[in-house]
Design a protein around this motif. Structure first.
Motif, PDB file in Angstrom:
ATOM      1  N   LEU A  48       5.660  57.230  62.895  1.00 15.48           N
ATOM      2  CA  LEU A  48       4.185  57.422  62.195  1.00 15.48           C
ATOM      3  C   LEU A  48       3.086  57.436  63.027  1.00 15.48           C
ATOM      4  N   SER A  49       2.861  56.794  64.200  1.00 15.17           N
ATOM      5  CA  SER A  49       1.859  56.586  64.940  1.00 15.17           C
ATOM      6  C   SER A  49       2.097  56.758  66.273  1.00 15.17           C
ATOM      7  N   ALA A  50       1.167  57.077  67.388  1.00 14.53           N
ATOM      8  CA  ALA A  50       1.741  57.093  68.639  1.00 14.53           C
ATOM      9  C   ALA A  50       2.081  55.623  68.953  1.00 14.53           C
ATOM     10  N   GLY A  51       3.158  55.615  69.583  1.00 16.22           N
ATOM     11  CA  GLY A  51       3.914  54.210  70.303  1.00 16.22           C
ATOM     12  C   GLY A  51       4.462  53.734  69.236  1.00 16.22           C
ATOM     13  N   ALA A  52       4.719  54.182  68.059  1.00 11.62           N
ATOM     14  CA  ALA A  52       5.367  53.241  66.869  1.00 11.62           C
ATOM     15  C   ALA A  52       6.798  53.427  67.068  1.00 11.62           C
ATOM     16  N   SER A  53       7.605  52.463  66.949  1.00 13.13           N
ATOM     17  CA  SER A  53       8.891  52.581  67.027  1.00 13.13           C
ATOM     18  C   SER A  53       9.828  51.404  66.082  1.00 13.13           C
ATOM     19  N   LEU A  54      10.979  51.966  65.290  1.00 13.87           N
ATOM     20  CA  LEU A  54      11.607  51.037  64.722  1.00 13.87           C
ATOM     21  C   LEU A  54      12.306  50.152  65.506  1.00 13.87           C
ATOM     22  N   ALA A  55      12.815  50.367  66.663  1.00  7.57           N
ATOM     23  CA  ALA A  55      13.407  49.566  67.786  1.00  7.57           C
ATOM     24  C   ALA A  55      12.664  48.209  67.955  1.00  7.57           C
ATOM     25  N   ALA A  56      13.470  47.262  68.577  1.00  7.29           N
ATOM     26  CA  ALA A  56      12.726  46.023  68.899  1.00  7.29           C
ATOM     27  C   ALA A  56      12.154  46.303  70.414  1.00  7.29           C
ATOM     28  N   ASP A  57      11.035  45.828  70.723  1.00  5.33           N
ATOM     29  CA  ASP A  57      10.409  46.000  71.970  1.00  5.33           C
ATOM     30  C   ASP A  57      11.365  44.928  72.830  1.00  5.33           C
ATOM     31  N   THR A  58      12.352  44.971  73.223  1.00  6.78           N
ATOM     32  CA  THR A  58      13.181  44.105  74.134  1.00  6.78           C
ATOM     33  C   THR A  58      13.563  44.585  75.550  1.00  6.78           C
ATOM     34  N   ALA A  59      13.099  43.735  76.405  1.00 10.28           N
ATOM     35  CA  ALA A  59      13.405  44.397  77.604  1.00 10.28           C
ATOM     36  C   ALA A  59      15.013  44.615  78.008  1.00 10.28           C
ATOM     37  N   ILE A  60      15.428  45.541  78.566  1.00  4.88           N
ATOM     38  CA  ILE A  60      16.854  45.808  78.798  1.00  4.88           C
ATOM     39  C   ILE A  60      16.920  45.896  80.440  1.00  4.88           C
ATOM     40  N   PRO A  61      17.754  45.133  80.981  1.00  6.99           N
ATOM     41  CA  PRO A  61      18.021  45.294  82.553  1.00  6.99           C
ATOM     42  C   PRO A  61      18.384  46.529  82.997  1.00  6.99           C
ATOM     43  N   ALA A  92      23.596  46.580  75.483  1.00  4.51           N
ATOM     44  CA  ALA A  92      23.020  45.202  75.286  1.00  4.51           C
ATOM     45  C   ALA A  92      22.599  44.972  76.783  1.00  4.51           C
ATOM     46  N   HIS A  93      22.199  43.553  76.774  1.00  5.49           N
ATOM     47  CA  HIS A  93      21.975  42.898  78.072  1.00  5.49           C
ATOM     48  C   HIS A  93      23.177  42.722  78.862  1.00  5.49           C
ATOM     49  N   THR A  94      24.365  42.851  78.431  1.00  4.96           N
ATOM     50  CA  THR A  94      25.649  42.881  78.916  1.00  4.96           C
ATOM     51  C   THR A  94      25.847  44.297  79.569  1.00  4.96           C
ATOM     52  N   LEU A  95      25.068  45.217  79.025  1.00  4.72           N
ATOM     53  CA  LEU A  95      25.346  46.710  79.490  1.00  4.72           C
ATOM     54  C   LEU A  95      26.532  47.382  78.743  1.00  4.72           C
ATOM     55  N   GLN A  96      27.204  46.274  77.582  1.00  2.32           N
ATOM     56  CA  GLN A  96      28.177  46.875  76.728  1.00  2.32           C
ATOM     57  C   GLN A  96      27.472  47.487  75.388  1.00  2.32           C
ATOM     58  N   PRO A  97      28.152  48.238  74.785  1.00  2.00           N
ATOM     59  CA  PRO A  97      27.520  48.938  73.614  1.00  2.00           C
ATOM     60  C   PRO A  97      27.345  47.707  72.530  1.00  2.00           C
ATOM     61  N   LEU A  98      26.081  48.148  71.759  1.00  2.76           N
ATOM     62  CA  LEU A  98      25.902  47.527  70.310  1.00  2.76           C
ATOM     63  C   LEU A  98      25.725  48.496  69.566  1.00  2.76           C
ATOM     64  N   ALA A  99      25.949  48.237  68.222  1.00  4.69           N
ATOM     65  CA  ALA A  99      26.098  49.416  67.396  1.00  4.69           C
ATOM     66  C   ALA A  99      24.810  49.058  66.190  1.00  4.69           C
ATOM     67  N   TYR A 100      23.971  50.349  66.198  1.00  2.23           N
ATOM     68  CA  TYR A 100      22.927  49.987  65.072  1.00  2.23           C
ATOM     69  C   TYR A 100      23.130  51.047  64.087  1.00  2.23           C
ATOM     70  N   THR A 101      22.809  50.802  62.762  1.00  2.00           N
ATOM     71  CA  THR A 101      23.064  51.637  61.737  1.00  2.00           C
ATOM     72  C   THR A 101      21.933  51.734  60.668  1.00  2.00           C
ATOM     73  N   THR A 102      21.745  52.953  60.367  1.00  2.00           N
ATOM     74  CA  THR A 102      20.862  53.522  59.235  1.00  2.00           C
ATOM     75  C   THR A 102      21.498  53.784  58.096  1.00  2.00           C
ATOM     76  N   LEU A 103      20.980  53.629  56.850  1.00  2.15           N
ATOM     77  CA  LEU A 103      21.560  54.373  55.668  1.00  2.15           C
ATOM     78  C   LEU A 103      20.413  55.257  55.040  1.00  2.15           C
ATOM     79  N   SER A 104      20.827  56.482  54.647  1.00  6.79           N
ATOM     80  CA  SER A 104      19.838  57.685  54.233  1.00  6.79           C
ATOM     81  C   SER A 104      20.521  57.953  52.894  1.00  6.79           C
ATOM     82  N   GLN A 105      19.565  57.905  52.029  1.00  8.15           N
ATOM     83  CA  GLN A 105      19.861  58.661  50.614  1.00  8.15           C
ATOM     84  C   GLN A 105      19.259  59.934  50.619  1.00  8.15           C
ATOM     85  N   VAL A 106      19.861  61.115  50.440  1.00 12.23           N
ATOM     86  CA  VAL A 106      19.334  62.526  50.765  1.00 12.23           C
ATOM     87  C   VAL A 106      19.580  63.367  49.471  1.00 12.23           C
TER      88      VAL A 106
END
Length: 271
Positions: free
Chosen positions: A15-28, A81-95
């Protein structure tokens, strides 16, 4: 198209420059082996099983013939993730879609809720929690609007192939591989045909209803994405040619919200 655009942008409304739904978390920084793209073997010449292409064509024809349709899509994508193993993220959309020029996508979660409206003339991306909205003029067809939204603000839906006017043409034009895997009685609560398709960018496994010819799940891996992460979208609550009430493709609350501009996530905020 699912074969050419990553699901990592699924239902993300910038919606705006620099906006993100992801958390601003540093990943190695991943080690060198993880940065390497996966090994992929594709045929030098296209190998497209007629039976697989027929299943794909039947599903595409069913979708293209619908004057209106609605469904629920649950998209899942993996990220390290920080372990470099995958984490799953989900979104639900009503279309809800009405051809040739109307679309509504309501995303109640996960993450901050968002709403997207296209009425044939404008697009609106609305964040109910913050009461912010971005509004822009839009082209007169769904296909052109989807390209404009992606180019202008990196808005992309993982179910784009279901929305376009010619799903078969969108998917089949550059395939290198297509074959039938078999049948399933587990996915989507109905018997499905399983096919796999691939081009130079990705491989997608698709579950398509044997009787209703509707997609029930897509599962993709992208060849240029290190980590070999999986991205999927599950479809449910299909309605073909449902009546669509007037006013479905706009929002009174969004029109009253504070306005901000559409912007790409790559665009830096003004100082």
């Amino acid at each position: 198209m699912i074969l050419s655009r990553g699901l990592l942008l699924a239902a993300t409304l910038w919606l705006s420059a620099g906006a993100s739904l992801a958390a601003d978390t540093a990943i190695p920084q991943p080690p060198e082996p993880l940065l390497r793209a996966p090994i992929v073997l594709l045929p030098d010449q296209p190998q497209l099983e007629p039976a697989a292409m027929a299943i794909l064509k039947a599903a595409s024809d069913r979708l293209a013939a619908a004057h209106s349709l609605s469904f629920t899509a649950v998209a899942t994508y993996e990220s390290p993730a920080h372990t470099l193993q995958p984490l799953a993220y989900t979104t639900l959309s009503q279309v809800t879609l009405q051809r040739p020029d109307k679309l509504r996508v309501i995303v109640p979660g996960d993450g901050p809720p968002s709403e997207f409206y296209y009425d044939g003339k404008t697009i609106m991306a609305y964040a109910p929690d913050s009461k912010l909205v971005a509004i822009a003029d839009a082209p007169a067809t769904i296909d052109a609007m989807l390209k404009m939204a992606y180019d202008k603000a990196a808005i992309y839906f993982p179910f784009t192939d279901v929305l376009v006017a010619d799903p078969y043409g969108d998917i089949a034009s550059d395939l290198k591989l297509a074959f039938v895997i078999g049948r399933s009685n587990v996915v989507g609560g109905v018997p499905t045909d399983m096919i796999a398709i691939a081009n130079d960018q990705a491989q997608v496994q698709i579950w398509i209803g044997v009787d209703d010819k509707l997609p029930r799940m897509m599962r993709a891996t992208f060849f240029n994405e290190p980590g070999n992460f999986r991205h999927s979208v599950e479809f449910s609550n299909w309605q073909i040619d449902p009546p669509v009430p007037d006013g479905s493709f706009t929002s009174a609350a969004a029109l009253k919200a504070d306005r901000i501009k559409f912007a790409s996530p790559d665009e830096k905020p003004a100082q």
